[in-house]
Design a protein around this motif. Structure first.
Motif, mmCIF file in Angstrom:
data_model
loop_
_atom_site.group_PDB
_atom_site.id
_atom_site.type_symbol
_atom_site.label_atom_id
_atom_site.label_comp_id
_atom_site.label_asym_id
_atom_site.label_seq_id
_atom_site.Cartn_x
_atom_site.Cartn_y
_atom_site.Cartn_z
ATOM 1 N N MET A 14 -20.411 -41.926 20.510
ATOM 2 C CA MET A 14 -20.648 -41.783 21.941
ATOM 3 C C MET A 14 -20.003 -40.510 22.473
ATOM 4 O O MET A 14 -20.565 -39.824 23.331
ATOM 5 N N ILE A 15 -18.815 -40.192 21.972
ATOM 6 C CA ILE A 15 -18.140 -38.972 22.429
ATOM 7 C C ILE A 15 -18.950 -37.742 22.015
ATOM 8 O O ILE A 15 -19.128 -36.805 22.792
ATOM 9 N N GLN A 16 -19.456 -37.765 20.794
ATOM 10 C CA GLN A 16 -20.232 -36.611 20.344
ATOM 11 C C GLN A 16 -21.519 -36.473 21.161
ATOM 12 O O GLN A 16 -21.908 -35.369 21.547
ATOM 13 N N LEU A 17 -22.159 -37.597 21.446
ATOM 14 C CA LEU A 17 -23.388 -37.547 22.243
ATOM 15 C C LEU A 17 -23.086 -37.052 23.658
ATOM 16 O O LEU A 17 -23.853 -36.273 24.238
ATOM 17 N N LEU A 64 -30.484 -38.998 18.472
ATOM 18 C CA LEU A 64 -29.918 -39.886 19.477
ATOM 19 C C LEU A 64 -29.514 -39.108 20.709
ATOM 20 O O LEU A 64 -29.177 -37.931 20.633
ATOM 21 N N ARG A 65 -29.544 -39.788 21.833
ATOM 22 C CA ARG A 65 -28.935 -39.249 23.052
ATOM 23 C C ARG A 65 -28.456 -40.422 23.895
ATOM 24 O O ARG A 65 -28.863 -41.563 23.662
ATOM 25 N N ALA A 70 -22.688 -39.947 30.863
ATOM 26 C CA ALA A 70 -21.416 -40.436 30.333
ATOM 27 C C ALA A 70 -20.535 -41.021 31.436
ATOM 28 O O ALA A 70 -19.716 -41.902 31.190
ATOM 29 N N SER A 71 -20.742 -40.546 32.658
ATOM 30 C CA SER A 71 -19.900 -41.026 33.757
ATOM 31 C C SER A 71 -20.308 -42.428 34.211
ATOM 32 O O SER A 71 -19.630 -43.044 35.026
ATOM 33 N N GLU A 72 -21.403 -42.930 33.680
ATOM 34 C CA GLU A 72 -21.850 -44.270 34.087
ATOM 35 C C GLU A 72 -21.715 -45.288 32.960
ATOM 36 O O GLU A 72 -22.212 -46.399 33.048
ATOM 37 N N ILE A 73 -21.057 -44.871 31.862
ATOM 38 C CA ILE A 73 -20.904 -45.776 30.728
ATOM 39 C C ILE A 73 -19.457 -46.228 30.663
ATOM 40 O O ILE A 73 -18.550 -45.430 30.471
ATOM 41 N N SER A 74 -19.241 -47.531 30.824
ATOM 42 C CA SER A 74 -17.891 -48.085 30.860
ATOM 43 C C SER A 74 -17.343 -48.304 29.461
ATOM 44 O O SER A 74 -18.032 -48.818 28.577
ATOM 45 N N LEU A 75 -16.108 -47.895 29.268
ATOM 46 C CA LEU A 75 -15.475 -48.129 27.971
ATOM 47 C C LEU A 75 -15.313 -49.621 27.707
ATOM 48 O O LEU A 75 -15.447 -50.083 26.577
ATOM 49 N N GLY A 76 -15.045 -50.376 28.753
ATOM 50 C CA GLY A 76 -14.916 -51.826 28.591
ATOM 51 C C GLY A 76 -16.190 -52.425 28.029
ATOM 52 O O GLY A 76 -16.160 -53.215 27.087
ATOM 53 N N ALA A 77 -17.326 -52.021 28.595
ATOM 54 C CA ALA A 77 -18.602 -52.543 28.119
ATOM 55 C C ALA A 77 -18.816 -52.163 26.661
ATOM 56 O O ALA A 77 -19.300 -52.962 25.851
ATOM 57 N N LEU A 78 -18.445 -50.939 26.312
ATOM 58 C CA LEU A 78 -18.618 -50.483 24.933
ATOM 59 C C LEU A 78 -17.792 -51.322 23.971
ATOM 60 O O LEU A 78 -18.297 -51.813 22.963
ATOM 61 N N VAL A 79 -16.517 -51.487 24.277
ATOM 62 C CA VAL A 79 -15.643 -52.227 23.370
ATOM 63 C C VAL A 79 -16.032 -53.697 23.331
ATOM 64 O O VAL A 79 -16.011 -54.326 22.270
ATOM 65 N N ALA A 126 -14.035 -38.080 27.030
ATOM 66 C CA ALA A 126 -14.708 -36.899 26.474
ATOM 67 C C ALA A 126 -14.583 -35.724 27.435
ATOM 68 O O ALA A 126 -15.424 -34.835 27.468
ATOM 69 N N SER A 127 -13.514 -35.733 28.208
ATOM 70 C CA SER A 127 -13.419 -34.753 29.297
ATOM 71 C C SER A 127 -13.083 -33.344 28.819
ATOM 72 O O SER A 127 -13.394 -32.375 29.493
ATOM 73 N N ARG A 128 -12.451 -33.232 27.667
ATOM 74 C CA ARG A 128 -12.107 -31.880 27.197
ATOM 75 C C ARG A 128 -13.309 -31.267 26.489
ATOM 76 O O ARG A 128 -13.285 -31.009 25.277
ATOM 77 N N SER A 129 -14.351 -31.016 27.264
ATOM 78 C CA SER A 129 -15.626 -30.623 26.663
ATOM 79 C C SER A 129 -15.529 -29.283 25.947
ATOM 80 O O SER A 129 -16.182 -29.088 24.921
ATOM 81 N N HIS A 130 -14.692 -28.394 26.451
ATOM 82 C CA HIS A 130 -14.591 -27.081 25.815
ATOM 83 C C HIS A 130 -14.065 -27.223 24.393
ATOM 84 O O HIS A 130 -14.660 -26.730 23.432
ATOM 85 N N MET A 131 -12.980 -27.948 24.269
ATOM 86 C CA MET A 131 -12.382 -28.124 22.941
ATOM 87 C C MET A 131 -13.305 -28.941 22.034
ATOM 88 O O MET A 131 -13.462 -28.641 20.852
ATOM 89 N N LEU A 132 -13.921 -29.945 22.600
ATOM 90 C CA LEU A 132 -14.815 -30.784 21.807
ATOM 91 C C LEU A 132 -16.014 -29.975 21.298
ATOM 92 O O LEU A 132 -16.414 -30.095 20.141
ATOM 93 N N ARG A 133 -16.558 -29.127 22.153
ATOM 94 C CA ARG A 133 -17.675 -28.292 21.711
ATOM 95 C C ARG A 133 -17.271 -27.418 20.537
ATOM 96 O O ARG A 133 -18.035 -27.227 19.584
ATOM 97 N N ALA A 134 -16.084 -26.871 20.626
ATOM 98 C CA ALA A 134 -15.610 -26.027 19.525
ATOM 99 C C ALA A 134 -15.496 -26.856 18.245
ATOM 100 O O ALA A 134 -15.932 -26.432 17.172
ATOM 101 N N LEU A 135 -14.954 -28.055 18.362
ATOM 102 C CA LEU A 135 -14.789 -28.896 17.178
ATOM 103 C C LEU A 135 -16.152 -29.319 16.616
ATOM 104 O O LEU A 135 -16.333 -29.399 15.398
ATOM 105 N N PHE A 136 -17.100 -29.580 17.488
ATOM 106 C CA PHE A 136 -18.430 -29.991 17.038
ATOM 107 C C PHE A 136 -19.291 -28.795 16.651
ATOM 108 O O PHE A 136 -20.418 -28.963 16.197
ATOM 109 N N ASP A 137 -18.781 -27.601 16.906
ATOM 110 C CA ASP A 137 -19.505 -26.381 16.574
ATOM 111 C C ASP A 137 -20.807 -26.281 17.373
ATOM 112 O O ASP A 137 -21.861 -25.930 16.841
#
Ligand code: SF4
Ligand code: SF4
Lengths: 157, 157
Positions: A14-17, A64-65, A70-79, A126-137
């Motif tokens: 979910m974080i990658q998506l 997948l997408r 992402a702002s409407e998906i609850s972590l509680g619901a996911l877990v 997934a808020s650190r999008s800049h760093m995450l993008r770098a990690l995901f290339d």
DNA sequence: CATTAGATGCATTTCATATGAATGTATAGA
DNA sequence: TCTATACATTCATATGAAATGCATCTAATG
């Protein structure tokens, strides 16, 4: 008292998506990103799809997408989905089950646990999008979409 | 997301000891009560002893008893001990560990979980002493000690 | 000193989880 | 249409942590 790998892999997906915006990302690609089993991830993805968290596109150039922002998906619901809603203990066969006060206490504690998660959304983790993008290339120039870089975030990261 | 059998067996032991008052109860007897492995329970008991929750008496007519009254033993402390204080996930080797917001959220949720347990004591989950005594086959006349039957409790149970 | 019961270490078994393999179904493009 | 790609589904296998069993030691009692 551990979160299952199943849950963590679902969350990683979910974080990658979330970081990939509207782009379709293949299961194979996600599995390679984290170095985990392609087959295993496929089953996790099926669950996420059936539960309505993501959209799956078959065929060539499929992938997948997120089904919602992402702002409407609850972590509680996911877990809740990945861990199942069964209690923390299985009392079948326990001699003192009819007189034991533990199950209700544990259920209350579990509710408190999930209540915290209900207060967070996928976008929060997934808020650190800049760093995450770098990690995901992911190329920073492409796929701006809903996850446009916030200039206020580009100094310490 | 399940409580380990290890934890539940420890809690069962504590409940039986709480119901048995000052009497020494042998590991063998507890294991037979619940139909679980004698050896396994022995190791769990060792942990409880080292952590100071119970007193162990070796030799002939030895056994176990609570180190403190059941009303002074916190369920939170017990679960913290049996489950260990390590986080819910192991992030070693995860690509996005430096940018992931999940661990802090999960830690907060876990704190909320334990905070609920901190609000309960062993005596709270072993409060139906009349029914528990019957299940444990403890003679009602003997061993009154600190767990004397409260008349206000003897109508619905 | 024999008997009981907890302490400890090590080997084995068990079982849920994770992984792998095979086959089916759907889509895009040549 | 035909082929390559990617998700869907089922079944079989492997892995590793938890549980169990066994052997031996220490301590207490009578
Ligand atoms: S001790 Fe209480 S919580 Fe644990 S299994 Fe028995 S009834 Fe359920
Ligand atoms: S996804 Fe986040 S929480 Fe899960 S392992 Fe990676 S860093 Fe840890």
């Amino acid at each position: 008292m551990k979160l299952s790998h199943h849950s963590d892999y679902a969350l990683r997906t979910m974080i990658q998506l979330a970081t990939s915006g509207d782009e379709l990302v293949s299961i194979r690609h996600i599995a390679q990103t984290y170095g985990i089993s392609h087959n295993h991830l496929m089953k996790i993805v099926q669950g996420l799809g059936r539960a309505g968290f993501i959209e799956t596109v078959r065929g060539r150039h499929g992938g997948l997408r997120l089904a919602r922002p992402a702002s409407e998906i609850s972590l509680g619901a996911l877990v809740r989905h990945t861990e199942g809603e069964n209690g923390l203990v299985d009392c079948t066969g326990c001699l003192i089950a009819p007189a034991c006060g533990l199950p209700s206490v544990l259920a209350e504690a579990m509710q408190a646990f999930l209540a915290v998660l209900d207060g967070y959304r996928l976008s929060d983790v997934a808020s650190r999008s800049h760093m995450l993008r770098a990690l995901f290339d992911i190329p920073t120039s492409a796929a701006p979409s809903q996850h446009a870089l916030d200039p206020a975030q580009c100094h310490t990261n």
